[in-house]
Design an enzyme around this catalytic site. Sequence first.
Site, mmCIF file in Angstrom:
data_model
loop_
_atom_site.group_PDB
_atom_site.id
_atom_site.type_symbol
_atom_site.label_atom_id
_atom_site.label_comp_id
_atom_site.label_asym_id
_atom_site.label_seq_id
_atom_site.Cartn_x
_atom_site.Cartn_y
_atom_site.Cartn_z
ATOM 1 N N ASP A 35 -3.047 -1.424 9.701
ATOM 2 C CA ASP A 35 -3.073 -1.540 8.244
ATOM 3 C C ASP A 35 -3.672 -2.855 7.753
ATOM 4 O O ASP A 35 -3.910 -3.017 6.551
ATOM 5 C CB ASP A 35 -1.648 -1.413 7.678
ATOM 6 N N LYS A 66 0.844 -1.206 0.000
ATOM 7 C CA LYS A 66 0.000 0.000 0.000
ATOM 8 C C LYS A 66 0.874 1.249 0.000
ATOM 9 O O LYS A 66 2.029 1.252 0.435
ATOM 10 C CB LYS A 66 -0.952 0.013 1.195
#
Length: 305
Positions: free
Chosen positions: A146, A15
């Site tokens: 996350d 990401k």
Amino acid sequence: MDKPISTVRVRVPAKINLHLGVGALGDDGYHRLTTVFQAVSLYDELTAEAAEPGVCELTMTGEGAQELPTDDRNLAVRAARLVSQRFAGGEPLGVRMTIKKAIPIAGGMAGGSADAAAALLACSVLWDLDADVAELTEVAAELGSDVPFSVLGGTAIGTGRGADVVPALSRGGLHWVLAISAGGLSTPAVYRRFDELEPAGCDLAMPTGLLNALAGGDPVAVAPHLRNDLTAAAVSLDPALQQTLDAGLEHGALAALVSGSGPTCAFLSRNEDDAVELAARLRADAVAGSVRRVKGPVPGARLLT
């Protein structure tokens, strides 16, 4: 009767934080965040094989994998155990996992969280536990900020500690060039340095300008809205990052930012051709350990078999 599944393969992306607003350190020891995640086409791959009840083993390959623990300190191992506890009704289950790493270690791209998300999905399928995405995302939040996004992928808004995730509209695709450092940065160390530099924290307002630009699908409109409040902290701990960021901009990137807590630097390009040229120039400058071209958004953890 269906034959039991003996092997499952899952691919999970890295990401980039297109926006990372960081608040002051709270009494609970965590920072409140407002972030916009985007999953990009750089992947770790996890293979899970059935094992004897109670066995939970992990092997890792790829650059830097030897530096990572493979016991209960590893998020993927913790994820597998949590799936067993949460969905198997106390029945002891077994798994042997192998992770082939491509996401940089300690690079600010959620590699550990990605592996945890892959383990959640792989073990739920391997053990035929019928856990849906919503249930896996809820469990993911217990593992780290996350991890829920790594399950979902795409483009999403994260609030709270970053684990409260909702999808965001993002038309088209964005072309990125990643400058990946030879070494890593400790996320806790970057946040400690942030607390020294910004003891009152930064603005946590929703980045409406960025969200509108993403919905429009124009990278030129997206570029001025990229932001990471951890950049100064990361650069202060690794001053060479500033040279890398400057080089990307000098070579035509629309925008440059540190990814998450760093030290990976992400450069937004106008299109694929520009990304190819930028990557070549950065390689020639030798400003990073390696340079990769990626595109986002891409889906989160997905079954390969």
